[in-house]
Write an enzyme that holds these catalytic residues in place. Structure first.
Site, PDB file in Angstrom:
ATOM      1  CG  HIS A 134      -2.045   0.844   1.324  1.00  0.00           C
ATOM      2  ND1 HIS A 134      -2.450   1.639   0.293  1.00  0.00           N
ATOM      3  CD2 HIS A 134      -2.888   1.144   2.371  1.00  0.00           C
ATOM      4  CE1 HIS A 134      -3.478   2.390   0.685  1.00  0.00           C
ATOM      5  NE2 HIS A 134      -3.763   2.111   1.948  1.00  0.00           N
ATOM      6  CG  HIS A 173      -4.637   0.256  -7.902  1.00  0.00           C
ATOM      7  ND1 HIS A 173      -5.972   0.203  -7.605  1.00  0.00           N
ATOM      8  CD2 HIS A 173      -4.091   1.127  -7.030  1.00  0.00           C
ATOM      9  CE1 HIS A 173      -6.214   1.015  -6.594  1.00  0.00           C
ATOM     10  NE2 HIS A 173      -5.078   1.584  -6.216  1.00  0.00           N
ATOM     11  CG  ASP A 221       2.705   4.370  -3.938  1.00  0.00           C
ATOM     12  OD1 ASP A 221       2.642   5.514  -3.457  1.00  0.00           O
ATOM     13  OD2 ASP A 221       2.024   3.414  -3.537  1.00  0.00           O
TER      14      ASP A 221
END
Ligand code: CMC
Length: 436
Positions: free
Chosen positions: A275, A314, A370
């Site tokens: 995460h 994802h 990210d």
């Protein structure tokens, strides 16, 4: 629609059941049945009824939410109906936080008083500093953040009055205001530098940069490009629907815990490398790859299953993450001030090769938020271990918006999933001297 029902025939009994089909805003993405409807399906009178089994919630909606739309098939992200691209271009983090929490963009006077409220609550109680000083000099900043936010609940016992709207609003302001201060203090602690007190003259991100980087200058002026870039990154990270940490916030909050305790739990969930901890791992991965020539070998090892390509994939996005697109553009603006971070070239080439590769194409794996954020943070001089902390600072408004929505939702009560028990059936206790 006339026939908005689902007919289920239980072949064990031959009985049929009609279950209503319900809809969210977009029927193509949010058609559902209530899992509790399945409980009427029983093989016998003493049967508990049918459960739905969904490990990791891959197909279960835990909540109805008006906060954030993540359409992973179209690659679209909206906060309260506003596209993320427009917010990143035109809004500020604090304005976006207001939007997430209140459902509407503020009027000029609402914005002024909201910003002023947050600005005057940025100080930490002096004992918090003593608390942070108790951590080892090289403690991971995310561990310090989780502990310190949890500890804040002891400073504000009134925070337990979660159904008192005034108290709730006060805690929301406190959390949004104090998270950057805690984040900066963890960095100063790691470096053995004196803490820098918040500066009410500066913006949310300008103040954060000052608390991080001021050394002995009598007047620290944040670079406006970096200040704005950080604001954009915070907007992009502010909310993302029912992700792991927001669901943790709701889960802990569902027991009527105070928001400081619930938020400490949400931050802990964010810390994991799958995460919010992924941004830190991406940077370390790019450094390990080291040069463009090493990318093909690295990709082969990912495909063999040796490790995952961090910053890729994802649960919801099966299309390009719109946040990654905005971050790439922001990176170029930041490099105009800081100089180019050479890791960007490895990242761009890694993305290019991965997006052409059958393995990634077949699984619909795209770069996520990210993948590029850490490269910008690093160029700005922010240490790698602090990246998940920056994510937590930004996500605070989203966590609080999700928590507040849950408290106001009459359908919600304490979260308590069922399990499918697969253990041994009842047996008699065996005294110690009779065992094996
Ligand atoms: N690298 C290589 N293969 C991957 C990756 C990856 N990053 N992500 C998924 N896969 C493969 C996975 O092995 C599986 O293949 P197969 O069908 O052959 O078994 C397939 O794709 C589906 O993956 P999954 O594990 O079922 O997908 P998930 O929805 O459970 O996981 C994820 C989502 C984000 C945890 C995962 O994609 C991942 O581990 N990514 C790397 C970590 C990362 O970047 N996390 C940040 C997420 S975005 C920001 C945030 O939420 O904080």
């Amino acid at each position: 629609m006339a026939n908005d029902t689902l007919t289920i025939t239980d072949n064990r009994t031959g009985k049929s059941y009609e279950i209503p089909i319900e809809y969210g805003t977009n029927p193509l993405r949010s058609t559902y049945i209530r899992a509790s409807e399945l409980r009427q399906i029983k093989a016998s009178d003493d049967d508990f009824g049918l459960l739905s089994y969904d490990p990791s919630f891959v197909n279960t909606a835990s909540s109805k939410s008006e906060v954030t739309l993540v359409d992973g098939i179209a690659g679209v992200l909206h906060y309260r109906g506003y596209p993320i691209e427009q917010l990143a271009e035109r809004s500020t983090y604090l304005e976006t936080a207001y939007l997430l929490l209140n459902g509407e963009l503020p009027t000029p006077s609402q914005l002024e008083s909201w910003v002023s409220e947050v600005t005057i609550h940025t100080l930490l109680n002096e004992r918090n500093k003593t608390f942070i000083e108790g951590f080892h000099y090289d403690a991971h900043p995310m561990g310090m953040l989780v502990g310190t936010v949890g500890a804040l609940s002891t400073f504000y016992p009134g925070a337990k009055d979660i159904y008192d709207v005034e108290s709730r609003e006060k805690q929301i302001v406190r959390l949004i205001a104090k998270m950057p201060t805690i984040a900066a203090f963890t960095y100063r602690h790691n470096r053995g530098l004196p803490y820098v007190m918040p500066d009410n003259e500066l913006s949310y991100t300008g103040n954060f940069l000052k608390m991080m980087f001021r050394i002995t200058e009598p007047k620290y002026t944040p670079d406006p490009v970096l200040e704005r870039a950080l604001d954009v990154l915070f907007i992009l990270h502010a909310d993302h629907g029912q992700n792991c940490s927001s669901s943790t916030m709701r889960l802990i909050g569902s027991s009527d815990a105070d928001p400081f305790s619930a938020l400490a739990g949400a931050a802990a969930a964010l810390y994991g490398p799958l995460h919010g901890g992924a941004n830190e791992k991406v940077l370390r991965m790019l450094e390990t790859i080291g040069s463009i020539d090493n990318i093909p070998d690295y990709i082969e090892r990912v495909k063999k299953g040796d490790f995952r390509l961090m910053g890729f994939g994802h649960r919801v996005y099966k299309n390009y993450d719109p946040r990654a697109r905005i971050i790439k553009k922001t990176a170029e603006e930041v490099f105009g001030v800081t100089g180019r971070n050479p890791l960007i070239d490895i990242a761009l080439e890694l993305e290019r090769i991965a997006l052409e590769d059958e393995y990634f194409v077949k699984r619909k794996l795209f770069p996520n938020v990210d993948f590029y954020s850490g490269i910008i943070y690093q160029a700005m001089g922010l240490p790698t271990a602090l990246f998940p902390v920056l994510f937590a600072v930004a996500r605070t408004s989203g966590w609080l918006a999700q928590w507040q929505e849950m408290l106001d939702d009459e359908e919600q009560k304490i979260w308590r999933p069922r399990q499918v028990y697969t253990g041994t059936e009842m047996r008699e206790y065996v005294p110690l001297d009779k065992r094996g």
